[in-house]
Design an enzyme around this catalytic site. Structure first.
Site, mmCIF file in Angstrom:
data_model
loop_
_atom_site.group_PDB
_atom_site.id
_atom_site.type_symbol
_atom_site.label_atom_id
_atom_site.label_comp_id
_atom_site.label_asym_id
_atom_site.label_seq_id
_atom_site.Cartn_x
_atom_site.Cartn_y
_atom_site.Cartn_z
ATOM 1 N N ASP A 34 0.836 -1.199 0.000
ATOM 2 C CA ASP A 34 0.000 0.000 0.000
ATOM 3 C C ASP A 34 0.874 1.253 0.000
ATOM 4 O O ASP A 34 0.559 2.243 -0.646
ATOM 5 C CB ASP A 34 -0.888 0.032 1.249
ATOM 6 N N ALA A 35 1.983 1.184 0.749
ATOM 7 C CA ALA A 35 2.839 2.367 0.859
ATOM 8 C C ALA A 35 3.446 2.714 -0.504
ATOM 9 O O ALA A 35 3.498 3.876 -0.901
ATOM 10 C CB ALA A 35 3.932 2.132 1.886
ATOM 11 N N GLU A 36 3.884 1.682 -1.235
ATOM 12 C CA GLU A 36 4.444 1.950 -2.564
ATOM 13 C C GLU A 36 3.370 2.519 -3.481
ATOM 14 O O GLU A 36 3.611 3.437 -4.265
ATOM 15 C CB GLU A 36 4.988 0.657 -3.185
ATOM 16 N N ASP A 38 0.688 4.183 -2.548
ATOM 17 C CA ASP A 38 0.424 5.562 -2.123
ATOM 18 C C ASP A 38 1.476 6.518 -2.680
ATOM 19 O O ASP A 38 1.166 7.633 -3.094
ATOM 20 C CB ASP A 38 0.422 5.665 -0.589
ATOM 21 N N GLU A 114 -11.961 7.266 14.423
ATOM 22 C CA GLU A 114 -12.204 5.815 14.337
ATOM 23 C C GLU A 114 -10.937 5.139 13.845
ATOM 24 O O GLU A 114 -10.060 5.796 13.303
ATOM 25 C CB GLU A 114 -13.309 5.538 13.301
ATOM 26 N N LYS A 116 -9.002 2.850 11.141
ATOM 27 C CA LYS A 116 -9.195 2.577 9.712
ATOM 28 C C LYS A 116 -9.021 1.082 9.498
ATOM 29 O O LYS A 116 -7.916 0.558 9.548
ATOM 30 C CB LYS A 116 -8.204 3.371 8.874
ATOM 31 N N CYS A 412 24.217 -15.685 -14.334
ATOM 32 C CA CYS A 412 22.918 -16.102 -13.806
ATOM 33 C C CYS A 412 23.059 -17.422 -13.046
ATOM 34 O O CYS A 412 23.606 -18.386 -13.589
ATOM 35 C CB CYS A 412 21.953 -16.272 -14.977
ATOM 36 N N CYS A 430 19.113 -11.272 -17.177
ATOM 37 C CA CYS A 430 19.782 -12.482 -17.631
ATOM 38 C C CYS A 430 19.665 -12.462 -19.147
ATOM 39 O O CYS A 430 18.570 -12.263 -19.687
ATOM 40 C CB CYS A 430 19.098 -13.727 -17.055
HETATM 41 S S1 IVH Z 1 -15.227 6.547 6.190
HETATM 42 C C1 IVH Z 1 -16.364 9.014 2.166
HETATM 43 N N1 IVH Z 1 -14.321 5.110 8.163
HETATM 44 O O1 IVH Z 1 -11.115 3.134 3.927
HETATM 45 C C2 IVH Z 1 -15.467 7.909 2.626
HETATM 46 N N2 IVH Z 1 -13.743 4.491 5.951
HETATM 47 O O2 IVH Z 1 -9.262 4.455 2.116
HETATM 48 C C3 IVH Z 1 -15.838 7.587 4.013
HETATM 49 N N3 IVH Z 1 -12.368 2.489 5.817
HETATM 50 O O3 IVH Z 1 -13.442 3.784 1.389
HETATM 51 C C4 IVH Z 1 -15.079 6.466 4.492
HETATM 52 N N4 IVH Z 1 -12.260 2.093 7.970
HETATM 53 O O4 IVH Z 1 -13.700 1.586 2.758
HETATM 54 C C5 IVH Z 1 -14.354 5.286 6.825
HETATM 55 N N5 IVH Z 1 -13.605 3.918 10.000
HETATM 56 C C6 IVH Z 1 -13.652 4.086 8.690
HETATM 57 C C7 IVH Z 1 -12.985 3.215 7.801
HETATM 58 C C8 IVH Z 1 -13.054 3.457 6.432
HETATM 59 C C9 IVH Z 1 -11.899 1.685 6.769
HETATM 60 C C10 IVH Z 1 -12.157 2.319 4.377
HETATM 61 C C11 IVH Z 1 -13.365 2.687 3.535
HETATM 62 C C12 IVH Z 1 -12.871 3.794 2.653
HETATM 63 C C13 IVH Z 1 -11.399 3.526 2.604
HETATM 64 C C14 IVH Z 1 -10.609 4.751 2.203
#
Ligand code: IVH
Length: 675
Positions: A34-36, A38, A114, A116, A412, A430
């Site tokens: 994911d980092a790459e 991003d 919250e 993620k 090689c 190679c």
């Molecule tokens: S809110 C309008 N809350 O992360 C978008 N998303 O990278 C509102 N995700 O599309 C998203 N945990 O699928 C929200 N607590 C959380 C989340 C969360 C995971 C996901 C979600 C979103 C994606 C974005």
């Protein structure tokens, strides 16, 4: 950067990002962390922001997710499912906070914090309290109907505990595979000789998209709800209130991991607290989501084309550990590219054991100056792909210091041919086209899911076939007989029959799949589809010159050059002839020019749910029609979306037919207007 160089970089980034998105969203099989990913996205966003002339509405920076795959019915979302912008440091979070306050004319709002959840986004629609539909995110506008599968998820109620439930309640959340169960399942897979899933997210995505709901039901999937979609008949003023209400109604929310705070200091305290406890929840997280709590504030702040301005995702940096670097070895991939990798003393990082990590190329390995015998720092980039960050200088033994920097081998290890590095390129190759390791990668890729999709021809079988000398190129797959396969270790009557059937079936894969399988540089699924649609068959593509190919929408000169180079190579040309001779299909279903709208002149006005403006235009053209910008008596039909402009009025005045989105889709297929 010079203009031309810049343009090329932007184009290359778009191609690469689209390929990663396809692997991530459609195949559930990402090849970068994911980092790459991003980092690539950021580079593209920055270039587009600084050079607005290079921006393009079709750029992946303006899209969310990836188009839905074909297996499930496609459903348009009532409201777009957006993505989130990211912050990676406190300053970025503060900058976002300032933008929010400015957007609210100086009011400091309350924020709900919250975790993620690193899962699969889902939209759940309850009609009069009953679960009516569950849709994946897809590209944000159109997702896949996975209702039957979602009904098997145990913590999702089939109806809501509400005295008078709203007519419509769309709740958004995340499907996840609990970490403990994930590890047990992966260990079991390993024992059974099956490949491990890279992470719980991919396992969740795979389980959710099973064609047979009974299989989904057998997996321990869970859901946590975190957002509101379209509603009718529910009065709520703030996000925290919404979470509370749906929890009371029986929907799962992460109440214990959610907090509403008064300002950004409160947000930061939440982030710091969970940084230490990030592995405590039963699900994987990759950061914190911060949301402006009040819905009125949210409406005032609005959204960009891809993300709301009222929310941000703060991403934690990956966790790091020290371990011993036992050795540096190299692998040869299907392009012949030689990749050095670190062999490590196994170490537990972010919940799983790492024993190998790529070093990418000679320059990267030398820049990090890691050497066998070093104590190195490793981490999982984006918590998925292991990475060696560097060595610990204080712990380098004198003999390692004396040994000097690591060097790329000159021959090689698999075939003894010379390893060559082209001037100006980071990669080494190679030089032997028939290097067994290279052929292995080629075979595996050709048979893979995004390409010819030959079930049963995985890593193990590919090695067996090569080892026994049964295939020298991918076309030889189609010459295999039952006797050849029966002689292979572990193959019986049934597995031979299955494999031969799968091979036979793959012959009818459309051209775009074959193009992906041929492993042409820069040609991933997206480009392959564009080419197949434009040229219709292999002969047309092979005969086209570089300019013609470059003129195909979405292709461009770099890719065109790579394609031309591929077809100009005699061995490749011979391989394609051989594939055709054994009966592999050389054309496509994506009719490169339909006829449904031949002779039609179409005008588009207003927003469509399932199409961007460019996509709608493309769809008309693909059906043989033409799109013009103004309505006249010659206009055949006006497609009227949401918030239409004056064109709809003009159409009425002139007595020109108008259609809504559903009728437009029907029209594209059939060329017929509704009665
Ligand atoms: S809110 C309008 N809350 O992360 C978008 N998303 O990278 C509102 N995700 O599309 C998203 N945990 O699928 C929200 N607590 C959380 C989340 C969360 C995971 C996901 C979600 C979103 C994606 C974005």
């Amino acid at each position: 950067m010079a203009d031309e160089q810049l343009r090329r970089r932007v184009e290359a980034l778009r191609v690469e990002i689209n390929q990663h998105r396809y692997r991530y969203y459609v195949l559930s099989d990402p090849s970068v962390s994911d980092a790459e990913f991003d980092a690539l996205m950021r580079e593209l966003q920055e270039l587009e922001a600084r050079h607005s002339e290079l921006d393009d509405p079709a750029s992946p920076t303006h899209q969310v997710g990836a188009p839905p795959s074909r297996a499930f019915a496609e459903v348009a979302h009532r409201q777009r499912m957006l993505s989130l912008d990211n912050a990676f440091a406190r300053e970025e979070l503060e900058a976002w906070g300032q933008r929010v306050v400015r957007g609210l004319d100086g009011t400091v709002p309350r924020f709900t914090c919250e975790l993620k959840i690193d899962g699969v986004a889902i939209s759940l629609t309850y009609e009069s309290g009953h679960l009516a539909q569950a849709i994946t995110r897809g590209d944000g506008r159109v997702g896949e109907d996975v209702t039957q599968n979602v009904r098997t998820i145990r913590n999702i109620p089939a109806w809501l505990e509400m005295a008078s439930p709203p007519a419509l309640l769309e709740v958004r959340g995340e499907v996840y595979y609990p970490v403990k169960a994930f590890e047990q399942m992966n260990d079991a897979r390993e024992e059974a000789g099956q490949p491990r899933f890279a992470n719980p997210r991919n396992a969740a995505s795979g389980a959710l998209r099973q064609k047979d709901p009974a299989i989904t039901a057998s997996r321990p999937l869970q859901v946590l709800c975190h957002g509101m979609g379209a509603v009718d008949g529910l009065q709520v003023r703030a996000h925290s209130e919404f979470l509370h209400r749906i929890r009371e109604a029986g929907l799962p929310t992460a109440a214990d991991q959610t907090e509403t705070v008064d300002d950004l200091d409160g947000v930061w305290a939440f982030i710091e607290r969970w940084r230490a406890g990030r592995h405590d929840p039963a699900y994987e997280i990759d950061g914190v989501v911060v949301k402006v709590d009040d819905f009125g504030h949210q409406r005032r702040l609005g959204a960009t084309s891809s993300a709301p301005r009222w929310a941000i995702a703060f991403k934690y940096p990956p966790e790091e550990r020290e371990t011993l670097l036992r050795d540096i070895q190299v692998n040869v991939g299907r392009t012949g590219r030689v990749t050095p990798f670190a062999v490590l003393e196994p170490v537990l990082v972010a919940g799983s054991t790492i024993s190998l990590a790529t070093l990418h190329n000679e320059d990267q390995a030398r820049m990090k100056d890691v050497r066998p015998g070093d104590t190195v720092i490793v981490r999982k980039a984006g918590d998925v792909i292991p990475e060696v960050v560097g060595y610990v200088a204080a712990k380098r033994p004198p003999e390692v210091e004396q040994a000097g920097p690591w060097r790329m081998p000159t021959v090689c290890p698999f075939c003894g041919s010379a390893i060559h590095r082209l001037a100006g390129e980071a990669a080494s190759y190679c030089t032997n086209i028939d290097c067994p390791n290279r052929l292995f990668g080629t075979l595996e890729h050709f048979a893979g899911r995004g390409a010819m999709d030959i079930e049963g021809l995985g890593e193990k079988t590919a090695w067996l076939l090569l080892d026994k000398g049964l295939v020298g190129d991918v076309a030889d797959i189609y010459r295999l007989g039952a006797d050849d396969l029966l002689a292979l270790e572990g193959f019986g009557e049934i597995s031979v029959r299955n494999l031969l059937d799968a091979i036979e079936q793959s012959k009818s894969q459309p051209l775009e799949r074959l193009l992906v399988g041929l492993n042409i540089r820069h040609v991933g699924p997206t480009v392959a589809r564009l080419l197949a649609r434009h040229f219709g068959d292999m002969a047309g593509l092979r005969a086209a010159d570089e300019e013609t190919i470059a003129a195909v929408n979405g292709v461009g000169p770099i890719i065109a050059a790579a394609i031309r180079q591929f077809f100009d190579n005699e061995r490749n040309a011979a391989l394609i002839d051989k594939l055709a001779a054994v009966g592999v299909r050389m054309d496509t279903d994506v009719s490169h020019k339909g006829t449904a709208l031949e002779g039609w002149t179409v005008v588009l006005t207003g927003g469509l749910e399932g199409f961007t403006r460019d996509e709608a235009k493309q769809a008309v053209e693909d059906a043989g029609g033409k799109v013009t910008s103004s309505v006249s008596k010659k206009t055949s039909v006006v497609v009227v979306g949401s918030d239409p402009g004056t064109k709809a009025v003009r159409a009425e005045e002139l007595g020109v037919a108008t259609v809504d989105e559903a009728a437009f889709v029907h029209l594209l297929d059939t060329g017929e207007l509704p009665a």
